[in-house]
Design a protein around this motif. Structure first.
Motif, PDB file in Angstrom:
ATOM      1  N   PRO A 274       0.787  -1.240   0.000  1.00 23.03           N
ATOM      2  CA  PRO A 274       0.000   0.000   0.000  1.00 23.03           C
ATOM      3  C   PRO A 274       0.818   1.289   0.000  1.00 23.03           C
ATOM      4  CG  PRO A 274      -0.139  -1.105   2.125  1.00 23.03           C
ATOM      5  CD  PRO A 274       0.540  -2.059   1.193  1.00 23.03           C
ATOM      6  N   HIS A 275       1.987   1.278   0.604  1.00 29.39           N
ATOM      7  CA  HIS A 275       2.778   2.506   0.724  1.00 29.39           C
ATOM      8  C   HIS A 275       3.504   2.774  -0.585  1.00 29.39           C
ATOM      9  CE1 HIS A 275       5.910   4.873   3.345  1.00 29.39           C
ATOM     10  NE2 HIS A 275       5.285   5.643   2.472  1.00 29.39           N
ATOM     11  N   ILE A 276       3.205   3.887  -1.241  1.00 34.29           N
ATOM     12  CA  ILE A 276       3.841   4.241  -2.509  1.00 34.29           C
ATOM     13  C   ILE A 276       5.100   5.064  -2.263  1.00 34.29           C
ATOM     14  CG2 ILE A 276       3.556   5.471  -4.697  1.00 34.29           C
ATOM     15  CD1 ILE A 276       0.541   4.805  -4.495  1.00 34.29           C
ATOM     16  N   LEU A 277       4.980   6.149  -1.517  1.00 32.91           N
ATOM     17  CA  LEU A 277       6.151   6.962  -1.175  1.00 32.91           C
ATOM     18  C   LEU A 277       5.793   7.928  -0.059  1.00 32.91           C
ATOM     19  CD1 LEU A 277       5.660  10.074  -2.396  1.00 32.91           C
ATOM     20  CD2 LEU A 277       6.284   8.987  -4.531  1.00 32.91           C
ATOM     21  N   THR A 278       6.838   8.513   0.516  1.00 32.73           N
ATOM     22  CA  THR A 278       6.683   9.619   1.468  1.00 32.73           C
ATOM     23  C   THR A 278       7.526  10.788   0.969  1.00 32.73           C
ATOM     24  OG1 THR A 278       6.321   8.136   3.346  1.00 32.73           O
ATOM     25  CG2 THR A 278       6.991  10.389   3.841  1.00 32.73           C
ATOM     26  N   TYR A 279       6.905  11.954   0.933  1.00 27.03           N
ATOM     27  CA  TYR A 279       7.550  13.155   0.412  1.00 27.03           C
ATOM     28  C   TYR A 279       7.750  14.167   1.530  1.00 27.03           C
ATOM     29  CZ  TYR A 279       8.210  17.384  -2.455  1.00 27.03           C
ATOM     30  OH  TYR A 279       8.693  18.541  -3.013  1.00 27.03           O
ATOM     31  N   TYR A 280       8.982  14.661   1.663  1.00 30.51           N
ATOM     32  CA  TYR A 280       9.329  15.722   2.610  1.00 30.51           C
ATOM     33  C   TYR A 280       9.640  16.974   1.786  1.00 30.51           C
ATOM     34  CZ  TYR A 280       9.880  11.817   5.859  1.00 30.51           C
ATOM     35  OH  TYR A 280       9.663  10.697   6.621  1.00 30.51           O
ATOM     36  N   PRO A 281       8.738  17.938   1.712  1.00 26.72           N
ATOM     37  CA  PRO A 281       8.946  19.091   0.820  1.00 26.72           C
ATOM     38  C   PRO A 281      10.147  19.964   1.185  1.00 26.72           C
ATOM     39  CG  PRO A 281       6.638  18.901   1.449  1.00 26.72           C
ATOM     40  CD  PRO A 281       7.394  17.954   2.315  1.00 26.72           C
ATOM     41  N   GLN A 282      10.443  20.089   2.475  1.00 24.93           N
ATOM     42  CA  GLN A 282      11.558  20.914   2.923  1.00 24.93           C
ATOM     43  C   GLN A 282      11.464  22.324   2.340  1.00 24.93           C
ATOM     44  OE1 GLN A 282      14.743  18.109   1.883  1.00 24.93           O
ATOM     45  NE2 GLN A 282      14.875  17.490   4.005  1.00 24.93           N
ATOM     46  N   GLN A 283      12.311  22.700   1.363  1.00 27.75           N
ATOM     47  CA  GLN A 283      12.267  24.042   0.786  1.00 27.75           C
ATOM     48  C   GLN A 283      11.296  24.144  -0.398  1.00 27.75           C
ATOM     49  OE1 GLN A 283      14.001  26.485   2.306  1.00 27.75           O
ATOM     50  NE2 GLN A 283      14.617  24.885   3.737  1.00 27.75           N
ATOM     51  N   ALA A 284      10.751  23.016  -0.849  1.00 19.89           N
ATOM     52  CA  ALA A 284       9.830  22.998  -1.985  1.00 19.89           C
ATOM     53  C   ALA A 284       8.397  23.220  -1.516  1.00 19.89           C
ATOM     54  CB  ALA A 284       9.933  21.660  -2.720  1.00 19.89           C
ATOM     55  N   GLN A 285       7.499  23.376  -2.461  1.00 22.89           N
ATOM     56  CA  GLN A 285       6.082  23.436  -2.140  1.00 22.89           C
ATOM     57  C   GLN A 285       5.566  22.022  -1.850  1.00 22.89           C
ATOM     58  OE1 GLN A 285       4.262  25.351  -5.530  1.00 22.89           O
ATOM     59  NE2 GLN A 285       4.657  27.397  -4.726  1.00 22.89           N
ATOM     60  N   ALA A 286       4.449  21.954  -1.153  1.00 22.34           N
ATOM     61  CA  ALA A 286       3.837  20.660  -0.821  1.00 22.34           C
ATOM     62  C   ALA A 286       3.021  20.160  -2.010  1.00 22.34           C
ATOM     63  CB  ALA A 286       2.972  20.797   0.425  1.00 22.34           C
ATOM     64  N   LYS A 287       3.734  19.914  -3.097  1.00 22.85           N
ATOM     65  CA  LYS A 287       3.091  19.515  -4.349  1.00 22.85           C
ATOM     66  C   LYS A 287       4.067  18.637  -5.113  1.00 22.85           C
ATOM     67  CE  LYS A 287       0.976  21.705  -8.463  1.00 22.85           C
ATOM     68  NZ  LYS A 287       0.677  23.003  -9.119  1.00 22.85           N
TER      69      LYS A 287
END
Length: 261
Positions: free
Chosen positions: A96-109
């Motif tokens: 079920p888990h595809i990925l985890t994204y940590y935006p840090q300096q980026a936008q949450a997109k």
């Protein structure tokens, strides 16, 4: 007098409840009515106390997946303040888990592609720095089989030579970075082929400053492709790509203005 006061209090409570039902941030029943969400919520998110479905978390994908090995998806949580991480998952995926994204300096997109094994609800669970969780959902129909098929790379004799190569481009003024990494991303579900995936992938400024980071899992597509989004002026003129796979192979690349390599 007592009865009038009590009745007024009941009306006030009822009015508050009615407003809560109209509030998109109020915890409500799963809009996808999935039988697996409660289970995956605990496994992926740790069963947090403050979690709610919220239309501000946008998940966009095709109504029906034409290619089960490469399903495009856009997750946009830019309307949620102070995002810490985004967990993307498939309710009825074998993994079920595809990925985890940590935006840090980026936008949450983030735009990505993934493998789908059957029709399922796709979730983007967004954790804020204060520990709140907001969940967006979309339903994608599919014939299936994406997670159990062997990678196409093995049909080429030189796939090992290209392993880990980074191709990409920056649109610095527009705040957009696009990259593709050559990698089979084997799920371990095809007969005789073990799990072989990129586990960590990050964007850094040339001085090493962290810009954005991904933790990838098996359902991410072969030769994974991502588009990162930044605020105007926040993206450097060149960006390093660093990462590693579960066999210890390092990934190194440099993105700059210009065509994809």
């Amino acid at each position: 007098m007592f009865f009038r006061t009590a009745f007024a209090a009941i009306l006030a409570v009822a009015g508050t409840a009615a407003l809560a039902l109209d509030d998109p941030q109020t915890p409500l029943q799963d809009p996808m009515e999935s039988g697996m969400w409660d289970y995956h919520q605990k496994g992926l998110l740790g069963d947090p106390a403050d979690i709610r479905f919220d239309d501000r978390v946008v998940v966009r994908g095709p109504v029906s997946a034409e290619d089960s090995l490469n399903v495009p998806l856009l997750v946009d949580a830019t309307a949620i303040p102070e995002v810490k991480r985004i967990v993307v998952s498939a309710d009825y995926g074998p993994i079920p888990h595809i990925l985890t994204y940590y935006p840090q300096q980026a936008q949450a997109k983030l735009a990505l592609r993934f493998k789908i094994d059957q029709a399922t609800a796709i979730r983007a669970s967004v954790e804020t720095k204060s520990g709140q969780w907001f969940v967006g959902s979309a339903y994608i129909d599919a014939a299936g089989g994406g997670c159990t098929a062997p990678a196409h790379a093995y049909a080429s004799d030189d796939w090992e030579e290209k392993l880990g190569e980074v191709h990409g481009r920056l649109w610095a003024a527009a705040g957009r970075a696009r990259l593709v990494v050559d990698h089979p991303m084997d799920t371990g579900l095809a007969d005789g082929i073990p799990v072989f995936i990129i586990e960590d992938l990050a964007l850094q400024a040339e001085d090493g400053t962290a810009l954005a980071r991904l933790e990838l899992r098996e359902p991410v597509n072969e030769d994974p492709a991502f588009t990162f989004y930044f605020a105007e002026g926040a993206l450097p003129a060149s960006v390093k790509v660093v990462g590693r796979d579960n066999n210890g192979n390092k990934i190194r690349g440099l993105l700059s203005e210009g065509e994809l390599n």
